[in-house]
Design an enzyme around this catalytic site. Structure first.
Site, PDB file in Angstrom:
ATOM      1  N   HIS A   9      -3.252   7.544   2.138  1.00 53.51           N
ATOM      2  CA  HIS A   9      -3.611   6.214   1.628  1.00 53.51           C
ATOM      3  C   HIS A   9      -5.024   5.902   2.117  1.00 53.51           C
ATOM      4  O   HIS A   9      -5.345   6.089   3.285  1.00 53.51           O
ATOM      5  CB  HIS A   9      -2.619   5.189   2.158  1.00 53.51           C
ATOM      6  N   ASN A  35      -9.924   0.070  -0.353  1.00 49.20           N
ATOM      7  CA  ASN A  35      -8.469   0.168  -0.346  1.00 49.20           C
ATOM      8  C   ASN A  35      -7.927  -0.398  -1.661  1.00 49.20           C
ATOM      9  O   ASN A  35      -8.001  -1.610  -1.890  1.00 49.20           O
ATOM     10  CB  ASN A  35      -7.933  -0.614   0.857  1.00 49.20           C
ATOM     11  N   CYS A  39       0.814  -1.228   0.000  1.00 42.91           N
ATOM     12  CA  CYS A  39       0.000   0.000   0.000  1.00 42.91           C
ATOM     13  C   CYS A  39       0.845   1.274   0.000  1.00 42.91           C
ATOM     14  O   CYS A  39       0.360   2.344  -0.352  1.00 42.91           O
ATOM     15  CB  CYS A  39      -0.967   0.000   1.174  1.00 42.91           C
TER      16      CYS A  39
END
Ligand code: ACO
Length: 323
Positions: free
Chosen positions: A250, A280, A113
């Site tokens: 993020h 996500n 990520c």
């Protein structure tokens, strides 16, 4: 000396969208649980045969159009992904070929990520060193392919997507008075492997494997690491949280984002939030959020933009830019 300026953004989400209610027909979950714990309402899932390179190419073409430059000017491609088309070659080389260019370096960066922040830092350092004049930085993922769709604790969290930016070299050191990336800050702690990993791979199992996560521990580390790295980025540039116009985090979880903003003392109106719309998307999440805030006119030239991310490894990082 050179600095890099972000001159174009692009994004792409696959057409197929799955709501929380639709997921609840597949696993034992509910819209209420997912929204309350994560803020996520839906996610996009790549079609059969639609690969990470397809998503990446679409985002890259939009970023090039937004920057107003032909693909031929790109002399470096750094693509962040943990879901490459193949074990090798790098998905970046596939995108390079599809853009009709060749010769310059093209490679993947794998920091889960945090991938986009890592890739941006790598490209920024190429530019600063005078080794690239126009770089394409892409974050692209098809996490739907590494999810265990029987595991309700993870499969509700992720989605597919891609985002890209174009970096142009400009003369002069990056300072608080100039446009450009002011600094990047990268960290990793490999001791935390078991918190978040994929239980397969070419060397270990010869299978792709599925994502495994200890959600509560990841949450706890994320809020600490993200608070530290954003503070580090501001301190290095002699800036205060008040100087930040936009936090582009993020997009893993609404609660992690709220927590980071609160610890920084940032007003919620300064936080770009897209997690609700696509979950996500790992390495794609920061450039997807950037693209949205630039295209809807929130991020304007001269704004101080703070990007941050944390992912498996653990890896985490931040990048500070004057737009
Ligand atoms: N629907 C309904 N119930 C669920 C679901 C679901 N989708 N998933 C788990 N549960 C249940 C669990 O089984 C458990 O039930 P039990 O009490 O009967 O055993 C209960 O909910 C609580 O489970 P926890 O895992 O403790 O729930 P928590 O409040 O920690 O929320 C979550 C889980 C949302 C994953 C949270 O820990 C989190 O956000 N962690 C961060 C993870 C993350 O964002 N990872 C992304 C990658 S890393 C990064 O990008 C930063």
């Amino acid at each position: 000396m050179f600095r890099s300026v972000i001159t174009g953004c692009g994004a792409y989400l696959p057409a197929h969208c799955v709501t929380n209610d639709e997921l609840a027909e597949r696993v034992d979950t509910s819209d209420e649980w997912i929204v309350e714990r994560t803020g996520i309402r839906k996610r996009h899932i790549a079609a059969d045969g639609e690969l990470t390179s397809d998503l990446a190419q679409a985002a890259a073409e939009r970023a090039l159009a937004n920057a107003g430059i032909p693909a031929g000017e790109i002399d470096l491609i750094v693509l962040a992904t943990s879901t490459p088309d193949e074990t090798f070659p790098a998905t970046a080389t596939t995108v390079q070929a599809r853009l009709g260019i060749a010769g310059g370096p093209a490679f993947d960066v794998q920091a889960v990520c945090s991938g986009f922040v890592y890739a941006l830092a790598v490209a920024d350092n190429f530019v600063r060193a005078g080794q690239s004049k126009t770089a394409l930085v892409i974050g692209a993922e098809t996490f739907s392919r590494i999810l265990d769709w029987e595991d309700r604790a993870t499969c509700v969290l992720f989605g597919d997507g891609a985002g890209a930016v174009v970096l142009r070299a400009e003369n002069g050191v990056a300072t608080n008075g100039t446009r450009g990336i002011l600094s990047t800050h990268l960290h990793a702690d490999g001791r935390q492997h078991d918190m978040l990993y994929v239980d397969g791979g070419p060397s270990s199992t010869q299978t792709t494997g599925y994502l495994r996560m200890r959600g509560r521990e990841v949450f706890r580390h994320a809020v600490v690491n993200l608070a530290e790295v954003t503070t580090e980025a501001l301190a290095q540039n002699g800036l205060e949280a008040d100087d930040v116009d936009w936090l582009v985090p993020h997009q893993a979880n609404r609660r992690i984002i709220d927590h980071t903003a609160r610890r920084l003392g940032l007003a919620p109106e300064k936080v770009v939030l897209t997690v609700e719309q696509h979950g996500n998307t790992s390495a794609a999440s920061v450039p997807l959020a950037l693209d949205q805030a630039v295209s809807d006119g929130r991020i304007k030239q001269g704004d101080i933009v703070l990007m941050e991310a944390m992912g498996g490894g653990f890896t985490w990082g931040a990048a500070l830019a004057r737009w």
